[in-house]
Design a protein around this motif. Structure first.
Motif, PDB file in Angstrom:
ATOM      1  N   ASP A 228       0.836  -1.214   0.000  1.00 55.76           N
ATOM      2  CA  ASP A 228       0.000   0.000   0.000  1.00 55.76           C
ATOM      3  C   ASP A 228       0.862   1.252   0.000  1.00 55.76           C
ATOM      4  O   ASP A 228       1.919   1.298   0.621  1.00 55.76           O
ATOM      5  N   ASN A 229       0.347   2.276  -0.673  1.00 60.33           N
ATOM      6  CA  ASN A 229       1.026   3.563  -0.663  1.00 60.33           C
ATOM      7  C   ASN A 229       0.819   4.226   0.703  1.00 60.33           C
ATOM      8  O   ASN A 229      -0.280   4.162   1.250  1.00 60.33           O
ATOM      9  N   PRO A 230       1.845   4.872   1.282  1.00 58.13           N
ATOM     10  CA  PRO A 230       1.608   5.595   2.537  1.00 58.13           C
ATOM     11  C   PRO A 230       0.553   6.679   2.333  1.00 58.13           C
ATOM     12  O   PRO A 230       0.417   7.209   1.223  1.00 58.13           O
ATOM     13  N   PRO A 231      -0.196   7.011   3.382  1.00 63.47           N
ATOM     14  CA  PRO A 231      -1.230   8.040   3.213  1.00 63.47           C
ATOM     15  C   PRO A 231      -0.640   9.435   2.995  1.00 63.47           C
ATOM     16  O   PRO A 231       0.558   9.662   3.231  1.00 63.47           O
ATOM     17  N   TYR A 232      -1.471  10.336   2.559  1.00 65.16           N
ATOM     18  CA  TYR A 232      -1.067  11.719   2.252  1.00 65.16           C
ATOM     19  C   TYR A 232      -0.346  12.366   3.432  1.00 65.16           C
ATOM     20  O   TYR A 232       0.714  12.969   3.286  1.00 65.16           O
ATOM     21  N   SER A 233      -0.937  12.202   4.634  1.00 64.09           N
ATOM     22  CA  SER A 233      -0.371  12.851   5.825  1.00 64.09           C
ATOM     23  C   SER A 233       1.020  12.300   6.150  1.00 64.09           C
ATOM     24  O   SER A 233       1.888  13.011   6.654  1.00 64.09           O
ATOM     25  N   TYR A 234       1.271  11.020   5.834  1.00 65.26           N
ATOM     26  CA  TYR A 234       2.566  10.381   6.072  1.00 65.26           C
ATOM     27  C   TYR A 234       3.632  11.020   5.180  1.00 65.26           C
ATOM     28  O   TYR A 234       4.716  11.394   5.635  1.00 65.26           O
ATOM     29  N   TYR A 235       3.305  11.149   3.895  1.00 62.61           N
ATOM     30  CA  TYR A 235       4.219  11.808   2.946  1.00 62.61           C
ATOM     31  C   TYR A 235       4.538  13.226   3.417  1.00 62.61           C
ATOM     32  O   TYR A 235       5.696  13.637   3.480  1.00 62.61           O
ATOM     33  N   LEU A 236       3.469  13.968   3.744  1.00 63.28           N
ATOM     34  CA  LEU A 236       3.638  15.389   4.075  1.00 63.28           C
ATOM     35  C   LEU A 236       4.454  15.562   5.357  1.00 63.28           C
ATOM     36  O   LEU A 236       5.333  16.422   5.430  1.00 63.28           O
ATOM     37  N   TYR A 237       4.164  14.719   6.364  1.00 62.36           N
ATOM     38  CA  TYR A 237       4.878  14.845   7.629  1.00 62.36           C
ATOM     39  C   TYR A 237       6.378  14.606   7.451  1.00 62.36           C
ATOM     40  O   TYR A 237       7.202  15.369   7.947  1.00 62.36           O
ATOM     41  N   TYR A 238       6.740  13.530   6.738  1.00 58.52           N
ATOM     42  CA  TYR A 238       8.166  13.213   6.611  1.00 58.52           C
ATOM     43  C   TYR A 238       8.890  14.202   5.692  1.00 58.52           C
ATOM     44  O   TYR A 238      10.086  14.458   5.874  1.00 58.52           O
ATOM     45  N   MET A 239       8.162  14.786   4.732  1.00 56.85           N
ATOM     46  CA  MET A 239       8.783  15.855   3.928  1.00 56.85           C
ATOM     47  C   MET A 239       9.033  17.077   4.811  1.00 56.85           C
ATOM     48  O   MET A 239      10.103  17.675   4.794  1.00 56.85           O
ATOM     49  N   TYR A 240       8.028  17.412   5.626  1.00 60.18           N
ATOM     50  CA  TYR A 240       8.138  18.570   6.530  1.00 60.18           C
ATOM     51  C   TYR A 240       9.272  18.371   7.552  1.00 60.18           C
ATOM     52  O   TYR A 240      10.076  19.276   7.770  1.00 60.18           O
ATOM     53  N   ALA A 241       9.335  17.173   8.137  1.00 60.12           N
ATOM     54  CA  ALA A 241      10.343  16.894   9.171  1.00 60.12           C
ATOM     55  C   ALA A 241      11.760  17.019   8.602  1.00 60.12           C
ATOM     56  O   ALA A 241      12.636  17.647   9.197  1.00 60.12           O
ATOM     57  N   ASN A 242      11.960  16.451   7.422  1.00 58.61           N
ATOM     58  CA  ASN A 242      13.287  16.545   6.787  1.00 58.61           C
ATOM     59  C   ASN A 242      13.617  17.975   6.372  1.00 58.61           C
ATOM     60  O   ASN A 242      14.751  18.422   6.519  1.00 58.61           O
ATOM     61  N   MET A 243      12.612  18.684   5.875  1.00 57.46           N
ATOM     62  CA  MET A 243      12.841  20.074   5.444  1.00 57.46           C
ATOM     63  C   MET A 243      13.166  20.984   6.628  1.00 57.46           C
ATOM     64  O   MET A 243      13.968  21.905   6.516  1.00 57.46           O
TER      65      MET A 243
END
Length: 453
Positions: A228-243
């Motif tokens: 399964d693809n990770p949910p939208y919030s999962y993508y956004l959170y890990y992009m935000y955390a790394n940024m």
């Protein structure tokens, strides 16, 4: 570019480079002429209709058909040759056409754009390849800044065995950025290219069903190995955390920081907008806020920018007359008009003018409304403080009427003052309610003490 521009460019390329090898099929090189001969086409046969890249009624609620429209004449090989940076000719044609778009913008003087380039996260050298393309073809203009979009396609790459877990995708996207920030000489071309990149975008079909809800029990990226693809919030959170970590480092090293400005709230579940509210600088689309008054109020209070593209939405998710932009604007949300994809949704050489002229006609916007939208678009953009000061006046970062220079923005002071006063009243109302609530709580607790204490 729009369809007509691409068509003319393809015809010119066929005339100018017919013998150039542009593609390798089963170990054998194919020239541009051979590619078109294999499709039984000549330059004379090509027209806007045969190119068939304009979104029509068939793309409504069909994101798959919309994606397929990126293929000229329905052929993915032509998409690869003409509108990709990483191909056999090293993105030569795409670089040329981007330069043409830039020279058109410089000629028209009053339009600036933020174009998107993709980083997929499939391999560690994607950034270097993209930067090499940008530097080689000098895709630089004072009117242009770049946003890097990351398509949410982990499940596709994982199925193809290109990635073993989500952590790998994150490392492919962010590790080169950490490396170049620490030691610019380790990736000299990327260091140059990043000076014109203002942030990240997250893109894909938001209406895809999500099997998983992101919570404390969710696996860490290194353990995300399921189909399964990770949910939208999962993508956004890990992009935000790394940024966030990357931006701290960039600030320390004296470099500019990057912002997160995802496509959000175009379709799909409402909670995408909650993720956007908590993690983003600005968002694109935000259509679903019309169904969530509380969230809409939060976006208003935080003045989170919403770049709206009614013509794009009209072809994909929501007919033009139902678009909530006029309501958002009249309520004081930070909205602006933006093109989504001129290749598919616009007809003229000036797609942004199409957006403004159609919006003005359909919604009967006043010149004051139009200028407010334009002012918002400058405020929300990733252009430098110097550029914004030029367009809006030296005091644009102040609050209220002081921030407005009517000679540059053409927005009347009374409109800016009204927006500021309304915002202050709303915030005052909330703080008063909190104080009253606190007092009542204290009084209630006081009444619980036994008599005489």
């Amino acid at each position: 570019m729009n369809q007509k521009h691409l068509l003319r460019f393809i015809k010119r390329a066929m005339k100018k480079y017919p013998k150039e090898i542009v593609h390798v099929e089963r170990g054998k090189g194919q020239t541009l002429m051979e590619v078109f001969e294999s499709m039984n086409l000549t330059a004379f046969d090509l027209s806007v209709d045969t190119l068939d890249m304009h979104a029509d009624r068939n793309t409504f609620h069909r994101f798959d058909k919309f994606n397929a429209k990126y293929n000229p004449i329905g052929e993915s090989i032509l998409r690869e040759i003409f509108i990709k940076t990483d191909n056999y000719v090293e993105g030569k044609y795409f670089g040329h056409i981007v330069k043409e778009v830039m020279s058109d913008l410089e000629e028209s003087k009053y339009q600036n754009v933020e174009l998107r380039l993709s980083i997929y996260g499939r391999s560690r050298n994607e950034w270097d390849k993209l930067a090499k393309w940008a530097v080689k073809h000098q895709v630089y203009s004072d009117n242009v800044r770049w946003l890097v979009q990351v398509p949410r396609l982990f499940d596709v790459y994982h199925t193809k065995k290109q990635l073993s877990n989500f952590q790998e995708m994150l490392e492919n996207i962010f590790m080169p950025l950490f490396e170049v920030t620490v030691a610019p000489r380790s990736h000299p071309e990327l260091h140059l290219f990043l000076q014109h990149v203002v942030g990240f975008d997250s893109v894909d079909d938001e209406s895809k069903p999500e099997q998983h809800i992101f919570n404390l029990d969710s696996p860490l990226p290194s353990s995300w190995t399921e189909e399964d693809n990770p949910p939208y919030s999962y993508y956004l959170y890990y992009m935000y955390a790394n940024m966030t970590v990357l931006n701290h480092l960039r600030r320390q090293r004296g470099f500019h920081t990057l912002v997160l400005r995802p496509h959000c709230g175009e379709a799909g579940p409402i909670h995408h907008l909650v993720s956007g509210f908590m993690l983003s600088e600005n968002i694109s689309h935000g259509l679903l806020l019309r169904k969530a008054p509380v969230l809409q109020y939060l976006y208003y209070l935080a003045q989170i920018g919403i770049a709206m593209s009614p013509l794009s939405n009209n072809s994909l998710f929501l007919s033009y007359h139902r678009n909530p932009l006029p309501e958002y604007l009249s309520r004081g949300l930070m909205v602006s008009l933006s093109t989504d994809d001129p290749l598919q949704f616009h007809f003229t050489k000036e797609p942004l003018m199409e957006e403004y002229s159609i919006a003005a006609q359909v919604w009967k916007l006043s010149s004051c409304d139009m200028c407010e939208l334009a002012r918002n678009s400058v405020l929300m953009s990733g252009f430098s403080h110097k550029v914004k000061s030029y367009w809006l006046g030296p005091h644009y970062i102040k609050e209220g009427q002081e921030s407005n220079d009517i000679r540059r923005t053409n927005v009347p002071d009374i409109r800016v003052a009204y927006r500021y006063e309304t915002m202050c009243e709303e915030l005052n109302l909330i703080t008063q309610a909190i104080r009253t609530d606190e007092l009542e709580t204290i009084e209630e607790e006081g009444s619980l003490w036994p008599a005489g204490i």
